[in-house]
Design an enzyme around this catalytic site. Sequence first.
Site, mmCIF file in Angstrom:
data_model
loop_
_atom_site.group_PDB
_atom_site.id
_atom_site.type_symbol
_atom_site.label_atom_id
_atom_site.label_comp_id
_atom_site.label_asym_id
_atom_site.label_seq_id
_atom_site.Cartn_x
_atom_site.Cartn_y
_atom_site.Cartn_z
ATOM 1 N N LYS A 1 -6.225 -1.833 -1.643
ATOM 2 C CA LYS A 1 -5.430 -1.095 -0.657
ATOM 3 C C LYS A 1 -6.276 -0.658 0.531
ATOM 4 O O LYS A 1 -5.847 -0.765 1.677
ATOM 5 C CB LYS A 1 -4.740 0.090 -1.335
ATOM 6 N N VAL B 1 0.840 -1.196 0.000
ATOM 7 C CA VAL B 1 0.000 0.000 0.000
ATOM 8 C C VAL B 1 0.880 1.253 0.000
ATOM 9 O O VAL B 1 1.721 1.424 0.886
ATOM 10 C CB VAL B 1 -0.930 0.058 1.240
#
Lengths: 433, 433
Positions: free
Chosen positions: A205, A132
């Site tokens: 994410k 992420v």
Amino acid sequence: MKEISIGLIGAGTVGGGVIKVLNNRLKAIREDMGLPLKLARVADKVTSRFKDLPVGDALCTSEAQDIIDDPSIDIVIELIGGTTFAKKVVLAALKAKKHVITANKALIAEYGPEIFECAGQNGVSFYFEASVGGGMPIIKTIREGLVGNNVLSIKTIINGTCNYILTKMSHDGLPFETVLKQAQEKGYAEADPTLDIGGGDTGHKVAILASLISNGYVPYEKISKEGITSISKDDIVFAKELGYTIKLLGIINRNVNEKDVDVRVHPAMLHTDHIIASVNDVFNAVLLEGDAVGRILLYGRGAGEMPTASAVVSDIIDVARNIASGNTIRIPMDYYSTDKEVPVKPFESISSRYYLRFTVTDKPKVLASIASYLGEHGISIASVMQKEGYSKDNVPVVIITHTASEQGIRDAIAGIENADYTRDKTQIIRIVD
Amino acid sequence: MKEISIGLIGAGTVGGGVIKVLNNRLKAIREDMGLPLKLARVADKVTSRFKDLPVGDALCTSEAQDIIDDPSIDIVIELIGGTTFAKKVVLAALKAKKHVITANKALIAEYGPEIFECAGQNGVSFYFEASVGGGMPIIKTIREGLVGNNVLSIKTIINGTCNYILTKMSHDGLPFETVLKQAQEKGYAEADPTLDIGGGDTGHKVAILASLISNGYVPYEKISKEGITSISKDDIVFAKELGYTIKLLGIINRNVNEKDVDVRVHPAMLHTDHIIASVNDVFNAVLLEGDAVGRILLYGRGAGEMPTASAVVSDIIDVARNIASGNTIRIPMDYYSTDKEVPVKPFESISSRYYLRFTVTDKPKVLASIASYLGEHGISIASVMQKEGYSKDNVPVVIITHTASEQGIRDAIAGIENADYTRDKTQIIRIVD
């Protein structure tokens, strides 16, 4: 202290970057940090990649299995991508009691519970900083830096492709399709861009971030995901005139007294002086609100060879520090499990201000009818914009609402779209403060 | 697992915040993170503070020494402030083999080597996240998140008092003294604001950051520090007209191939679209450039009860995780030592673009003379601004230069200030890209 041996699987763009960063920092890592790290093996199906990389005296192989079978390997780095072979490799490595590091957001978002459980059972670390936000240490910030906080909300621009496209559309006044093509030519968008422009990548994410902050498991498939393909040149222009910028946002809102969490991905209008409204091009940003720290922002490059490699190497150091201190699982991830699934609030239950763009035919009483449908559903109008210069059968009517319920908006629009004056699907963009 | 006992010394604003945050997060810490932490003792000279705080069943005392002498205490949190008694307490705690956490930037910047050496000798951790940037995890980001990078530069707005004053001066058009008084009334500036407005506090923080990124010791006293007291209403107005904002910056520039590092604190002109130009009020920001990650920005509240407590609690968890994994010093700080002093580049050796505001009498040939002095020192003029409406003997002449050497600027100004037409000290503000 015994050498700590790394096996890298996948020597593509990010893998190559990791080899370069490790090489670049090896002296600092070994001498200043006192960590006897060594890149021992590299695996890639495309063996021609090895000759262009500073692999040093690492053994190179075309077979991932060679690394899993090598008892001298302590840390496996999975940079294969995808979720089929990558998942097999990760689980096999964990079962072989190797610590595993990945940049694979889809793998964690979709199979996180199985993977974290396997890591826990085998007493090894599974790290995923690069999954992420590329080089931004967002996972570390949440799991360590903000651990004194209940994180109450996250607003994030976390897909570089979408942000590049929206920025270009806004700066150059070009339509979506043209900019997408340019992005593909520049390598900022994949040949099949669906996962990026459809919101799936952002969804992966935010599924991870939502799970981390709610100390439970937020399944990817439960998250509403709306991409940017419907954003028109007109929307960009109208947004600007109204003082807004359109960004694809991942949004998470938590109330510590409620079980469920609001998680969603959709384009949003941000006021131009909003702190993340000026995050442009391929840059990413994560705005977090903690109950102790208040608002915190991280900004940086969320993708690319070297930023992603930077995150992978920070994980390598963390895992090496874990190994040096006795191999403990430093940060238990037991909560990332199907037993601890966190319910996602139905999208219909949120409320927001809205930008609505109706496409109607130009005849009397249309605006009155639209206003009446909205009013019937308790939706109060903040401003209306209608412009000249469009063909009679394709007139945009833009309405900004006061705070309204998503369900009310949907019901009102269903009515309006059934009316004889409506010529196209209504554009709905949520306004985010 | 044995309980991990915390002794907190100093129950003032930040100390009180730490007690509240710990209390708030204790269930998560003990159950989800599996860390059997306990606030065991609290010491403060002002014992009346205890009754307003959720100290639970912690023993309260007026004597710091009680905590140091208590063999059951594992972690000591020093939140006394100052560098005399605090230093004694910290060293005594480390010698008693207790891990120590502090928010005391002055202590680290001025006595870091002695403290880190003592921690190393006693095999305990010394953590200091809250010393720089309050709730922003900047120390963790440098020591862990960006460990794969050579950090090449830092530009930071890291003193909330100065940033509040400059923001107010800019927004409200008020002079420095008036805004300082307002800031003192609001509690944003101390009764004696010298350390803040003189650049000393920013200096403490950049001394720490510069040491961390250069893997050596950058002494506080070697850093040039210039505060904001000389910034006038006129400077703010002229900056705006020229498209700039004035901020107090801490600046660090490193070249990995050079031994010395450029570290300084001074007001700077940032172009209004610079990424940290819009960091306003008491907010802080740190912009880092790493050789792998590129530019990364952290933004948040750099001070205050709860943001600072958030950072202290993240250190507590880190130290508890160290203890749980066998008490190792996870991040060796051997480099923070007088043996590894990093030379600071002489300020005179830098080069920059400059904003110069001369105060002169209004008579013929003054501008020609100023230009001539600058030219003699190889300084090329980018733009000149002279306005009507000032008294004849107090005319501001503003010159923006192209890139010039600091030494050249100083020499030229010495000449100009000796000329008969100069009426006041010249204002020099460096323009930072």
